[in-house]
Scaffold this motif. Structure first.
Motif, mmCIF file in Angstrom:
data_model
loop_
_atom_site.group_PDB
_atom_site.id
_atom_site.type_symbol
_atom_site.label_atom_id
_atom_site.label_comp_id
_atom_site.label_asym_id
_atom_site.label_seq_id
_atom_site.Cartn_x
_atom_site.Cartn_y
_atom_site.Cartn_z
ATOM 1 N N LEU A 92 41.200 36.635 37.690
ATOM 2 C CA LEU A 92 41.598 37.842 38.423
ATOM 3 C C LEU A 92 40.433 38.353 39.266
ATOM 4 C CD1 LEU A 92 43.808 39.871 39.095
ATOM 5 C CD2 LEU A 92 42.996 41.288 37.205
ATOM 6 N N GLN A 93 39.218 38.182 38.789
ATOM 7 C CA GLN A 93 38.097 38.616 39.618
ATOM 8 C C GLN A 93 38.147 37.908 40.966
ATOM 9 O OE1 GLN A 93 34.027 37.499 38.802
ATOM 10 N NE2 GLN A 93 33.262 39.142 40.100
ATOM 11 N N TRP A 94 38.370 36.609 40.936
ATOM 12 C CA TRP A 94 38.394 35.884 42.222
ATOM 13 C C TRP A 94 39.507 36.433 43.116
ATOM 14 C CZ3 TRP A 94 35.307 33.707 45.306
ATOM 15 C CH2 TRP A 94 35.801 33.073 46.447
ATOM 16 N N LEU A 95 40.654 36.677 42.537
ATOM 17 C CA LEU A 95 41.765 37.199 43.340
ATOM 18 C C LEU A 95 41.398 38.561 43.935
ATOM 19 C CD1 LEU A 95 44.920 36.233 41.216
ATOM 20 C CD2 LEU A 95 43.642 34.861 42.871
ATOM 21 N N LEU A 96 40.695 39.376 43.160
ATOM 22 C CA LEU A 96 40.337 40.723 43.638
ATOM 23 C C LEU A 96 39.166 40.689 44.623
ATOM 24 C CD1 LEU A 96 40.665 42.806 40.335
ATOM 25 C CD2 LEU A 96 42.368 42.493 42.159
ATOM 26 N N THR A 128 28.812 41.273 42.625
ATOM 27 C CA THR A 128 30.263 41.379 42.398
ATOM 28 C C THR A 128 30.598 41.822 40.966
ATOM 29 O OG1 THR A 128 30.491 39.058 41.804
ATOM 30 C CG2 THR A 128 30.795 39.600 44.102
ATOM 31 N N TYR A 129 29.584 42.193 40.210
ATOM 32 C CA TYR A 129 29.761 42.696 38.840
ATOM 33 C C TYR A 129 30.887 43.734 38.756
ATOM 34 C CZ TYR A 129 27.966 45.114 34.556
ATOM 35 O OH TYR A 129 27.827 45.710 33.332
ATOM 36 N N PRO A 130 30.918 44.723 39.665
ATOM 37 C CA PRO A 130 31.982 45.738 39.536
ATOM 38 C C PRO A 130 33.385 45.179 39.774
ATOM 39 C CG PRO A 130 30.206 46.496 40.995
ATOM 40 C CD PRO A 130 29.976 45.042 40.757
ATOM 41 N N VAL A 131 33.500 44.062 40.495
ATOM 42 C CA VAL A 131 34.832 43.477 40.716
ATOM 43 C C VAL A 131 35.315 42.814 39.424
ATOM 44 C CG1 VAL A 131 36.239 41.982 42.161
ATOM 45 C CG2 VAL A 131 34.204 43.074 43.130
ATOM 46 N N LEU A 132 34.392 42.183 38.692
ATOM 47 C CA LEU A 132 34.767 41.636 37.384
ATOM 48 C C LEU A 132 35.162 42.781 36.453
ATOM 49 C CD1 LEU A 132 35.031 39.289 35.375
ATOM 50 C CD2 LEU A 132 32.578 39.507 34.905
ATOM 51 N N GLN A 133 34.442 43.885 36.535
ATOM 52 C CA GLN A 133 34.771 45.038 35.693
ATOM 53 C C GLN A 133 36.142 45.592 36.063
ATOM 54 O OE1 GLN A 133 31.509 47.724 35.085
ATOM 55 N NE2 GLN A 133 32.760 49.269 34.095
ATOM 56 N N ALA A 134 36.463 45.584 37.345
ATOM 57 C CA ALA A 134 37.803 46.023 37.772
ATOM 58 C C ALA A 134 38.855 45.083 37.194
ATOM 59 C CB ALA A 134 37.883 46.052 39.303
ATOM 60 N N ALA A 135 38.590 43.769 37.276
ATOM 61 C CA ALA A 135 39.528 42.789 36.720
ATOM 62 C C ALA A 135 39.717 43.033 35.224
ATOM 63 C CB ALA A 135 39.013 41.368 36.967
ATOM 64 N N ASP A 136 38.631 43.346 34.519
ATOM 65 C CA ASP A 136 38.684 43.584 33.066
ATOM 66 C C ASP A 136 39.744 44.611 32.682
ATOM 67 O OD1 ASP A 136 36.454 41.952 32.652
ATOM 68 O OD2 ASP A 136 35.040 43.641 32.611
ATOM 69 N N VAL A 137 39.855 45.654 33.471
ATOM 70 C CA VAL A 137 40.767 46.735 33.091
ATOM 71 C C VAL A 137 42.137 46.597 33.765
ATOM 72 C CG1 VAL A 137 38.922 48.339 32.493
ATOM 73 C CG2 VAL A 137 39.831 48.380 34.799
ATOM 74 N N LEU A 138 42.157 46.119 35.016
ATOM 75 C CA LEU A 138 43.428 46.008 35.734
ATOM 76 C C LEU A 138 44.315 44.929 35.113
ATOM 77 C CD1 LEU A 138 42.199 46.418 39.431
ATOM 78 C CD2 LEU A 138 42.999 48.177 37.827
ATOM 79 N N LEU A 139 43.677 43.903 34.585
ATOM 80 C CA LEU A 139 44.381 42.791 33.934
ATOM 81 C C LEU A 139 45.326 43.274 32.843
ATOM 82 C CD1 LEU A 139 44.349 39.669 33.891
ATOM 83 C CD2 LEU A 139 42.316 39.801 32.443
ATOM 84 N N TYR A 140 44.949 44.367 32.180
ATOM 85 C CA TYR A 140 45.732 44.848 31.025
ATOM 86 C C TYR A 140 46.523 46.115 31.341
ATOM 87 C CZ TYR A 140 42.687 41.489 28.796
ATOM 88 O OH TYR A 140 42.021 40.335 28.477
ATOM 89 N N GLN A 141 46.568 46.501 32.605
ATOM 90 C CA GLN A 141 47.259 47.750 32.959
ATOM 91 C C GLN A 141 46.669 48.919 32.160
ATOM 92 O OE1 GLN A 141 49.531 47.667 35.375
ATOM 93 N NE2 GLN A 141 49.912 45.478 35.473
ATOM 94 N N ALA A 142 45.362 48.942 32.031
ATOM 95 C CA ALA A 142 44.704 50.022 31.280
ATOM 96 C C ALA A 142 45.074 51.367 31.884
ATOM 97 C CB ALA A 142 43.188 49.846 31.316
#
Ligand code: TRP
Length: 339
Positions: A92-96, A128-142
């Motif tokens: 998901l990070q790559w997609l974002l 791009t650390y913050p994009v991985l962090q975005a993926a971390d939470v968006l992935l689960y609909q947090a």
């Protein structure tokens, strides 16, 4: 309500780590209502954004998992895992990365701090650390993300990424991502060094006397508290009397969080008394609260099989929740993956 949060695996866990993020997570887990869910993970993928030693990262990841369980994260009630076992985070990070903007990331203060004067030499992962962090939470609909004040900007970025993706690639009535809300603890307990009340308790302090480790036994804890730096005055009865007395303020603060009361209440009980009386009381309180954690931590660290099982099961459950969102993101972007 779905709570998602991550923590970077660091070795040498101490009281500061426990009273910071970890205890906060445990309280959230314990307060969860039916139908709500907590996902907590070790951000091992984030750890490679800075120079690191692979063997140490491996050990620190397992140690941190053991510490979380020892401190009260229940792998049955919460979903506990490490990012590296859930490939959907990296995917998901790559997609974002197609949605996040260079300008947004250039404004991130953590990147500026961590890259310092050597921006050219910083890793792309740090950028791009913050994009991985975005993926971390968006992935689960947090819906909610507990973080420290220093991570607020990254959470705002996650919201911006979600919003832009939904706008650019989704029908108005069918957004792929939920915009997460940060939960910032009101007075994040700042635990200072036992040798210097103006420096944070840290795993990298050269003096072990400066911190209380989750692995310290009762005698060591009592000794460290007894030798903690203080001033010669007795404790004040009012909060104002702690001003300009960082060491006294730190010890009173530790007592208050460990006892689950306010600092005012501690001063009501101990005001007028010297450290000769206060230190043994603080030491005993710490021993009583930390002994069960210490015991569980030591047991689990030695039980590699149990740890592996916990993390494998957590990864499986996390992946189940992530799958529909990841699929929807691929689809929204027009990426063909068979049927
Ligand atoms: N960057 C966070 C920190 O350093 C750790 C983290 C990674 C995180 N991914 C996350 C926190 C997702 C909350 C949600 O503290």
């Amino acid at each position: 309500m779905r709570i998602v949060s991550g923590i970077q695996p660091t070795g040498n866990l101490h009281l500061g780590n426990y009273l910071g993020a970890i205890r906060n997570w445990v309280q959230m887990q314990d307060a969860m209502a039916e139908g709500s869910q907590c996902l907590f993970f070790l951000a091992d993928l984030h750890a490679i954004s800075m120079p690191h030693v692979p063997a140490q990262l491996h050990a620190a990841t397992l140690e941190m998992a053991a510490a979380l369980v020892a401190c009260g994260i229940d792998p049955e009630r919460s979903i506990l895992f490490n990012q590296a076992q859930v490939p959907a985070h990296a995917e998901l990070q790559w997609l974002l990365n197609g949605t996040a903007r260079m300008g947004w990331l250039s404004r991130m203060t953590q990147f500026k701090d961590k890259s310092g004067k050597n921006r050219e030499g910083a890793s792309v992962a740090l950028f791009t650390y913050p994009v991985l962090q975005a993926a971390d939470v968006l992935l689960y609909q947090a819906t909610h993300v507990p973080v420290g004040e220093d991570q607020k900007q990254h959470l705002e970025l996650a919201r911006d990424v979600a919003q832009k993706f939904n706008n650019d690639f989704c029908a108005e009535d069918a957004p792929v991502f939920t915009l997460p809300e940060p939960i910032i603890p009101p007075e994040a307990a700042r635990i200072m060094s036992l040798r210097d009340g103006t420096a944070k308790m840290s795993k990298s302090d050269p003096s072990d006397m400066a911190r209380i480790n989750l692995t310290d036994d009762a005698d060591t804890i009592m000794q460290k508290v007894r030798k903690a730096r203080t001033d010669p005055e007795p404790l004040p009865s009012e909060l104002a009397g702690l001003e300009g007395r960082p060491e006294a303020a730190n010890l009173v603060g530790i007592y208050a969080v460990m006892a689950g009361t306010g600092r005012e209440a501690v001063l009501r009980d101990f005001g007028g008394q010297g450290f000769g009386a206060f230190k043994p009381a603080l030491g005993e309180l710490l021993v009583a609260k930390l002994a069960p954690i210490n015991q569980r931590f030591t047991e689990l660290k030695a039980d590699r099989e149990a740890l592996d099982a916990i993390l494998a099961r957590g990864a499986l459950r996390a992946h189940e929740i992530a799958r529909p969102t990841l699929n929807a993101a691929y689809k929204a972007l027009g990426l063909v993956r068979g049927r």
